[in-house]
Design a protein around this motif. Structure first.
Motif, short mmCIF file in Angstrom:
data_model
loop_
_atom_site.label_atom_id
_atom_site.label_comp_id
_atom_site.label_asym_id
_atom_site.label_seq_id
_atom_site.Cartn_x
_atom_site.Cartn_y
_atom_site.Cartn_z
N PHE A 44 -10.59 22.95 0.06
CA PHE A 44 -11.18 21.79 -0.62
C PHE A 44 -12.22 21.16 0.29
N ASP A 45 -13.27 20.67 -0.31
CA ASP A 45 -14.23 19.85 0.42
C ASP A 45 -13.50 18.59 0.90
N ARG A 46 -13.68 18.21 2.16
CA ARG A 46 -12.91 17.09 2.73
C ARG A 46 -13.09 15.80 1.92
N VAL A 47 -14.33 15.50 1.53
CA VAL A 47 -14.57 14.25 0.79
C VAL A 47 -13.87 14.29 -0.57
N LYS A 48 -14.00 15.42 -1.27
CA LYS A 48 -13.34 15.53 -2.59
C LYS A 48 -11.82 15.52 -2.42
N GLY A 49 -11.34 16.19 -1.37
CA GLY A 49 -9.90 16.20 -1.10
C GLY A 49 -9.38 14.78 -0.88
N ASP A 50 -10.11 14.00 -0.08
CA ASP A 50 -9.70 12.62 0.17
C ASP A 50 -9.77 11.78 -1.11
N GLY A 85 -11.00 3.28 -0.18
CA GLY A 85 -12.08 3.67 -1.09
C GLY A 85 -13.06 4.64 -0.43
N ASN A 86 -12.79 4.95 0.86
CA ASN A 86 -13.68 5.84 1.60
C ASN A 86 -12.95 7.09 2.08
N PRO A 87 -13.65 8.22 2.15
CA PRO A 87 -13.03 9.41 2.73
C PRO A 87 -12.87 9.24 4.24
N PHE A 88 -12.09 10.10 4.87
CA PHE A 88 -11.85 10.12 6.32
C PHE A 88 -10.99 8.96 6.83
N PHE A 89 -10.46 8.15 5.90
CA PHE A 89 -9.54 7.08 6.30
C PHE A 89 -8.21 7.34 5.63
N VAL A 92 0.88 -1.18 0.00
CA VAL A 92 0.00 0.00 0.00
C VAL A 92 0.91 1.22 0.00
N ILE A 93 0.65 2.17 -0.92
CA ILE A 93 1.47 3.39 -0.99
C ILE A 93 0.60 4.60 -0.69
N GLY A 94 1.17 5.55 0.03
CA GLY A 94 0.48 6.81 0.28
C GLY A 94 0.46 7.68 -0.99
N GLY A 95 -0.09 8.88 -0.85
CA GLY A 95 -0.17 9.77 -2.02
C GLY A 95 0.35 11.17 -1.74
N GLY A 96 1.04 11.33 -0.60
CA GLY A 96 1.44 12.66 -0.14
C GLY A 96 2.40 13.41 -1.05
N ASN A 97 3.08 12.69 -1.97
CA ASN A 97 3.98 13.36 -2.90
C ASN A 97 3.21 14.08 -4.00
N ILE A 98 1.91 13.76 -4.13
CA ILE A 98 1.09 14.36 -5.18
C ILE A 98 -0.02 15.23 -4.58
N PHE A 99 -0.76 14.65 -3.63
CA PHE A 99 -1.84 15.43 -3.00
C PHE A 99 -2.19 14.85 -1.65
N ARG A 100 -2.36 15.72 -0.67
CA ARG A 100 -2.80 15.30 0.66
C ARG A 100 -4.19 15.85 0.90
#
Length: 236
Positions: free
Chosen positions: A66-72, A134-138, A49-57
């Protein structure tokens, strides 16, 4: 001789930046692929499993309006980009790799399910599980705890920039001392930022040990797999 039969390797998106300010450093990517190949050749089944912080957090995006759900959701897509990059580097290194996604997006990756992931690992493929839960807030930490538990991994390896868990942030506090091993309860009690709370509690409840180690030092992954005591073991 490898200590574990099946592992979940959690890689940080930030680490993929290597020397860059943003995006993916091809040199770091190739180093990661080479390290993964080394342990794949020991016959270990590997889920990643890889994070995505190098592109978008997602979270920092929320602070910028940003809306939290769209941001996630943007963060989830960032992990898919990283997963495709790693699978491409693995295939170039001669390792079979497959990307599964937690959100439907064929033909980019197949939709994740536990049995598919296990079947592919047992057939000798490295399985990269993208798009978080696949869910926001996680977070992707929670995503990797969930996947590690689902695929029945023996251990979760958290590859970071630091060589283990310290009493405080060693980059900020020179007096910080390193733990050789530590219990989940202690991590929670001390409020140590190993992973977020949800991820830590999931591993605790499902008895999934974690080894936190420095993945950016080439060769460390194989050392951990052969039982060398580098990094910090978190257990019940």
């Amino acid at each position: 001789m490898a200590t574990y039969k099946r592992i979940l390797l959690k890689l940080s998106g930030e680490s993929l930046m290597g020397e860059k300010q943003y995006g993916i450093d091809e040199k770091r990517l190739a180093e990661y692929a080479a390290q993964i190949k080394e342990i794949h050749e020991l016959g270990i089944q590997i889920g990643i499993v890889i994070g995505g912080g190098n592109i978008f957090r997602g979270l920092s995006g929320t602070n910028k309006g940003f809306d939290r759900v769209k941001g996630d959701q943007m963060g989830m897509l960032a992990t898919v980009i990283n997963s495709l990059a790693l699978s491409s580097a693995l295939v170039a290194a001669g390792v079979k790799a497959r990307v599964l996604t937690a959100v439907r997006m064929e033909p980019i990756g197949e939709f994740y399910n536990k049995w598919k992931a296990i079947e592919c690992m047992e057939a000798g493929e490295v399985v990269i599980m993208s798009a978080g839960t696949g869910n926001p807030f996680f977070t992707t930490d929670t995503g990797s705890s969930l996947r590690g538990i689902e695929i029945e991994a023996d251990v979760m390896l958290k590859g970071t920039r630091v060589d283990g868990i310290y009493t405080a942030d060693p980059e900020k506090d020179p007096t910080a001392t390193k733990f050789h091993d530590i219990t989940y309860d202690e991590v929670l009690k001390r409020g140590l930022k190993v992973m977020d709370l949800t991820a830590t509690c999931m591993c605790k409840e499902n008895n999934l040990p974690i080894i936190v180690f420095d993945m950016d030092t080439v060769g460390n992954l194989k050392k951990v797999m052969q039982g060398e005591e580098i990094g910090t073991l978190v257990h019940n």
